[in-house]
Design a protein around this motif. Structure first.
Motif, short mmCIF file in Angstrom:
data_model
loop_
_atom_site.label_atom_id
_atom_site.label_comp_id
_atom_site.label_asym_id
_atom_site.label_seq_id
_atom_site.Cartn_x
_atom_site.Cartn_y
_atom_site.Cartn_z
N VAL A 1 0.84 -1.20 0.00
CA VAL A 1 0.00 0.00 0.00
C VAL A 1 0.88 1.25 0.00
CG1 VAL A 1 -1.63 1.36 1.39
CG2 VAL A 1 -2.02 -1.08 1.03
N VAL A 2 1.88 1.27 0.86
CA VAL A 2 2.77 2.44 0.95
C VAL A 2 3.49 2.66 -0.37
CG1 VAL A 2 4.88 3.30 2.06
CG2 VAL A 2 3.05 2.32 3.45
N ALA A 3 4.01 1.60 -0.98
CA ALA A 3 4.73 1.73 -2.25
C ALA A 3 3.81 2.25 -3.35
CB ALA A 3 5.34 0.38 -2.64
N ARG A 4 2.61 1.73 -3.44
CA ARG A 4 1.67 2.19 -4.47
C ARG A 4 1.27 3.63 -4.24
NH1 ARG A 4 -2.94 -2.12 -5.44
NH2 ARG A 4 -3.73 -0.39 -6.66
N TYR A 5 1.02 4.01 -3.00
CA TYR A 5 0.66 5.40 -2.69
C TYR A 5 1.83 6.32 -3.05
CZ TYR A 5 -0.70 9.62 -0.26
OH TYR A 5 -1.01 10.92 0.02
N HIS A 6 3.05 5.94 -2.67
CA HIS A 6 4.22 6.76 -2.96
C HIS A 6 4.38 6.96 -4.47
CE1 HIS A 6 8.20 8.49 -2.46
NE2 HIS A 6 8.63 7.66 -3.38
N ASP A 7 4.25 5.87 -5.25
CA ASP A 7 4.38 5.97 -6.70
C ASP A 7 3.33 6.92 -7.28
OD1 ASP A 7 6.48 4.19 -6.64
OD2 ASP A 7 5.30 2.47 -7.33
N GLU A 8 2.08 6.78 -6.84
CA GLU A 8 1.02 7.65 -7.36
C GLU A 8 1.25 9.09 -6.95
OE1 GLU A 8 -3.69 8.39 -6.85
OE2 GLU A 8 -3.08 6.36 -7.34
N TYR A 9 1.68 9.30 -5.72
CA TYR A 9 1.93 10.66 -5.23
C TYR A 9 3.03 11.32 -6.05
CZ TYR A 9 1.83 14.38 -1.80
OH TYR A 9 1.67 15.60 -1.19
N GLU A 10 4.10 10.58 -6.34
CA GLU A 10 5.20 11.12 -7.14
C GLU A 10 4.72 11.47 -8.56
OE1 GLU A 10 8.44 11.88 -6.27
OE2 GLU A 10 7.94 11.38 -4.20
N ARG A 11 3.90 10.60 -9.16
CA ARG A 11 3.36 10.88 -10.50
C ARG A 11 2.46 12.11 -10.47
NH1 ARG A 11 2.99 5.41 -10.87
NH2 ARG A 11 0.81 5.34 -10.27
N ALA A 12 1.59 12.20 -9.47
CA ALA A 12 0.69 13.35 -9.37
C ALA A 12 1.49 14.64 -9.17
CB ALA A 12 -0.30 13.14 -8.23
N ALA A 13 2.51 14.59 -8.34
CA ALA A 13 3.36 15.77 -8.12
C ALA A 13 4.02 16.19 -9.43
CB ALA A 13 4.41 15.47 -7.05
N ALA A 14 4.55 15.23 -10.17
CA ALA A 14 5.23 15.54 -11.43
C ALA A 14 4.27 16.19 -12.44
CB ALA A 14 5.83 14.27 -12.02
N GLU A 15 3.00 15.79 -12.41
CA GLU A 15 2.01 16.41 -13.31
C GLU A 15 1.83 17.90 -13.00
OE1 GLU A 15 -1.61 14.14 -13.22
OE2 GLU A 15 -0.57 12.32 -13.87
N HIS A 16 2.18 18.31 -11.79
CA HIS A 16 2.11 19.72 -11.40
C HIS A 16 3.51 20.35 -11.37
CE1 HIS A 16 -2.16 19.57 -10.45
NE2 HIS A 16 -1.93 18.36 -9.99
#
Length: 145
Positions: free
Chosen positions: A20-35
């Protein structure tokens, strides 16, 4: 006698939490990069969108050095997402605060994080409450904190 925490169920729960932590971290990094933000910048901006904070408190919450936060706030400030202002309670202290543009960016970032929201939406309110309370207990928080 078995070592505490090495039973199969505990080991499976630990692995699931790690996933769960790894998937959340990956999504958070992708979302941050989109901004056009790094993950660290997004986390600082997210905190500051809730309330202005001194650098030391940001560092404490994110468990890093205040000097790292200063650099992150400098970059966010250069983009117009954060500003520094005097603390009304102690004019010697500077607070970092999200600007209106920063709050909007943080809101869009939060809204783009679907990983946890979708599966959590499938749980009942009672199940989400139980999960929240269990996670708080695991983190050593007392009820009502």
């Amino acid at each position: 006698m078995a070592i505490p925490g090495t039973d199969p169920l505990t080991l499976e729960v630990v692995e699931l939490i790690g996933s769960v932590v790894a998937r959340y971290h990956d999504e958070y990094e992708r979302a941050a990069a989109e901004h056009s933000l790094t993950g660290a910048q997004a986390r600082v901006l997210g905190l500051l969108s809730l309330e202005p904070l001194p650098m030391r408190r940001i560092a404490h919450r994110l468990k890093c050095e205040p000097s790292n936060i200063t650099g992150i706030v400098d970059r966010l400030e250069a983009r117009g997402l954060v500003e520094r202002r005097p603390d009304p309670g102690d004019r010697r202290v500077k607070l970092a605060a999200a600007t209106q543009e920063g709050r909007g960016t943080a809101k869009r970032l939060r809204e783009s994080l679907d990983f946890a929201r979708e599966p959590l939406g499938e749980l009942s309110a009672d199940e989400r409450t139980a999960l929240r309370d269990l996670l708080r207990r695991m983190l050593g928080e007392r009820p009502g904190q």
